[in-house]
Design a protein around this motif. Sequence first.
Motif, PDB file in Angstrom:
ATOM      1  N   CYS A  17      93.516  51.337  21.489  1.00  0.00           N
ATOM      2  CA  CYS A  17      92.855  51.389  22.791  1.00  0.00           C
ATOM      3  C   CYS A  17      91.381  51.724  22.621  1.00  0.00           C
ATOM      4  N   THR A  18      90.548  51.123  23.429  1.00  0.00           N
ATOM      5  CA  THR A  18      89.114  51.418  23.389  1.00  0.00           C
ATOM      6  C   THR A  18      88.737  52.588  24.284  1.00  0.00           C
ATOM      7  N   GLY A  19      89.649  53.027  25.125  1.00  0.00           N
ATOM      8  CA  GLY A  19      89.338  54.096  26.071  1.00  0.00           C
ATOM      9  C   GLY A  19      88.617  53.604  27.307  1.00  0.00           C
ATOM     10  N   SER A  20      88.487  52.299  27.448  1.00  0.00           N
ATOM     11  CA  SER A  20      87.695  51.755  28.548  1.00  0.00           C
ATOM     12  C   SER A  20      88.301  52.032  29.923  1.00  0.00           C
ATOM     13  N   GLY A  21      89.618  52.109  30.023  1.00  0.00           N
ATOM     14  CA  GLY A  21      90.230  52.429  31.320  1.00  0.00           C
ATOM     15  C   GLY A  21      89.857  53.821  31.775  1.00  0.00           C
ATOM     16  N   CYS A  22      89.949  54.784  30.875  1.00  0.00           N
ATOM     17  CA  CYS A  22      89.572  56.174  31.191  1.00  0.00           C
ATOM     18  C   CYS A  22      88.085  56.271  31.493  1.00  0.00           C
ATOM     19  N   MET A  23      87.274  55.657  30.641  1.00  0.00           N
ATOM     20  CA  MET A  23      85.826  55.750  30.807  1.00  0.00           C
ATOM     21  C   MET A  23      85.359  55.060  32.078  1.00  0.00           C
ATOM     22  N   ASN A  24      85.905  53.890  32.372  1.00  0.00           N
ATOM     23  CA  ASN A  24      85.530  53.191  33.592  1.00  0.00           C
ATOM     24  C   ASN A  24      85.896  54.025  34.817  1.00  0.00           C
ATOM     25  N   ALA A  25      87.101  54.588  34.822  1.00  0.00           N
ATOM     26  CA  ALA A  25      87.516  55.422  35.953  1.00  0.00           C
ATOM     27  C   ALA A  25      86.566  56.604  36.116  1.00  0.00           C
ATOM     28  N   PHE A  26      86.149  57.226  35.005  1.00  0.00           N
ATOM     29  CA  PHE A  26      85.224  58.350  35.097  1.00  0.00           C
ATOM     30  C   PHE A  26      83.882  57.906  35.669  1.00  0.00           C
ATOM     31  N   PHE A  27      83.261  56.911  35.058  1.00  0.00           N
ATOM     32  CA  PHE A  27      81.913  56.527  35.464  1.00  0.00           C
ATOM     33  C   PHE A  27      81.855  55.881  36.841  1.00  0.00           C
ATOM     34  N   GLN A  28      82.923  55.235  37.253  1.00  0.00           N
ATOM     35  CA  GLN A  28      82.962  54.610  38.579  1.00  0.00           C
ATOM     36  C   GLN A  28      83.546  55.543  39.645  1.00  0.00           C
ATOM     37  N   ARG A  29      83.989  56.732  39.219  1.00  0.00           N
ATOM     38  CA  ARG A  29      84.626  57.720  40.107  1.00  0.00           C
ATOM     39  C   ARG A  29      85.828  57.104  40.822  1.00  0.00           C
ATOM     40  N   LEU A  30      86.699  56.502  40.005  1.00  0.00           N
ATOM     41  CA  LEU A  30      87.913  55.879  40.508  1.00  0.00           C
ATOM     42  C   LEU A  30      89.125  56.731  40.159  1.00  0.00           C
ATOM     43  N   ASP A  31      90.224  56.474  40.833  1.00  0.00           N
ATOM     44  CA  ASP A  31      91.527  57.054  40.532  1.00  0.00           C
ATOM     45  C   ASP A  31      91.431  58.581  40.426  1.00  0.00           C
ATOM     46  N   SER A  32      91.759  59.181  39.296  1.00  0.00           N
ATOM     47  CA  SER A  32      91.767  60.646  39.228  1.00  0.00           C
ATOM     48  C   SER A  32      90.361  61.245  39.357  1.00  0.00           C
ATOM     49  N   PHE A  33      89.343  60.445  39.104  1.00  0.00           N
ATOM     50  CA  PHE A  33      87.970  60.939  39.167  1.00  0.00           C
ATOM     51  C   PHE A  33      87.336  60.745  40.545  1.00  0.00           C
ATOM     52  N   ALA A  34      88.069  60.132  41.476  1.00  0.00           N
ATOM     53  CA  ALA A  34      87.565  59.980  42.844  1.00  0.00           C
ATOM     54  C   ALA A  34      87.316  61.345  43.480  1.00  0.00           C
ATOM     55  N   ARG A  35      88.000  62.366  43.011  1.00  0.00           N
ATOM     56  CA  ARG A  35      87.817  63.722  43.534  1.00  0.00           C
ATOM     57  C   ARG A  35      86.406  64.239  43.319  1.00  0.00           C
ATOM     58  N   TYR A  36      85.640  63.597  42.432  1.00  0.00           N
ATOM     59  CA  TYR A  36      84.272  64.023  42.153  1.00  0.00           C
ATOM     60  C   TYR A  36      83.229  63.107  42.793  1.00  0.00           C
ATOM     61  N   ALA A  37      83.645  62.244  43.702  1.00  0.00           N
ATOM     62  CA  ALA A  37      82.737  61.264  44.293  1.00  0.00           C
ATOM     63  C   ALA A  37      81.518  61.911  44.940  1.00  0.00           C
ATOM     64  N   ASP A  38      81.680  63.076  45.510  1.00  0.00           N
ATOM     65  CA  ASP A  38      80.568  63.748  46.184  1.00  0.00           C
ATOM     66  C   ASP A  38      79.898  64.809  45.324  1.00  0.00           C
ATOM     67  N   CYS A  39      80.260  64.868  44.062  1.00  0.00           N
ATOM     68  CA  CYS A  39      79.693  65.865  43.151  1.00  0.00           C
ATOM     69  C   CYS A  39      78.511  65.267  42.402  1.00  0.00           C
ATOM     70  N   ASN A  40      77.437  65.997  42.361  1.00  0.00           N
ATOM     71  CA  ASN A  40      76.242  65.512  41.669  1.00  0.00           C
ATOM     72  C   ASN A  40      76.133  66.014  40.239  1.00  0.00           C
ATOM     73  N   ASP A  41      76.911  67.025  39.892  1.00  0.00           N
ATOM     74  CA  ASP A  41      76.725  67.655  38.593  1.00  0.00           C
ATOM     75  C   ASP A  41      77.933  67.504  37.671  1.00  0.00           C
ATOM     76  N   VAL A  42      78.629  66.383  37.753  1.00  0.00           N
ATOM     77  CA  VAL A  42      79.796  66.162  36.903  1.00  0.00           C
ATOM     78  C   VAL A  42      79.335  65.575  35.572  1.00  0.00           C
ATOM     79  N   GLU A  43      79.806  66.200  34.500  1.00  0.00           N
ATOM     80  CA  GLU A  43      79.390  65.791  33.158  1.00  0.00           C
ATOM     81  C   GLU A  43      80.618  65.657  32.264  1.00  0.00           C
ATOM     82  N   LEU A  44      80.756  64.526  31.600  1.00  0.00           N
ATOM     83  CA  LEU A  44      81.819  64.331  30.614  1.00  0.00           C
ATOM     84  C   LEU A  44      81.312  64.905  29.296  1.00  0.00           C
TER      85      LEU A  44
END
Length: 118
Positions: free
Chosen positions: A15-42
């Motif tokens: 796996c390239t990790g692209s599903g996890c990374m895309n969800a994080f950077f696009q604030r999708l799925d489990s990362f949608a909870r951070y849509a209004d957060c300005n200071d989220v850092e992986l």
Amino acid sequence: MKIAIIVREETMRRCTGSGCMNAFFQRLDSFARYADCNDVELVAFTHNGGDLEKKIATLKKKAVDVVHLSSCIRGKDSNYEALARRLSEDFAVVGYTHGGEVGSTGPAIILEKASGCR
């Protein structure tokens, strides 16, 4: 807010990790909870193999707030619940990354210590 993603070691071999990374950077799925957060850092992207306690110590040094377990861990790792419970001793845990919160194996484990953005 500092985030870490832990993926399944066996899956990372193909796996390239692209599903996890895309969800994080696009604030999708489990990362949608951070849509209004300005200071989220992986700050960490690692697998569940090796010395877990050493990884936990490193994540604590990095001041990680929330650990997301990859969807492949939820779906394919028999230690999913035990891993989530151990991590919850030090971090909030979201037990999936991409796809639905309820997967083919059941709902994701979500163990929150605090809510909202910092």
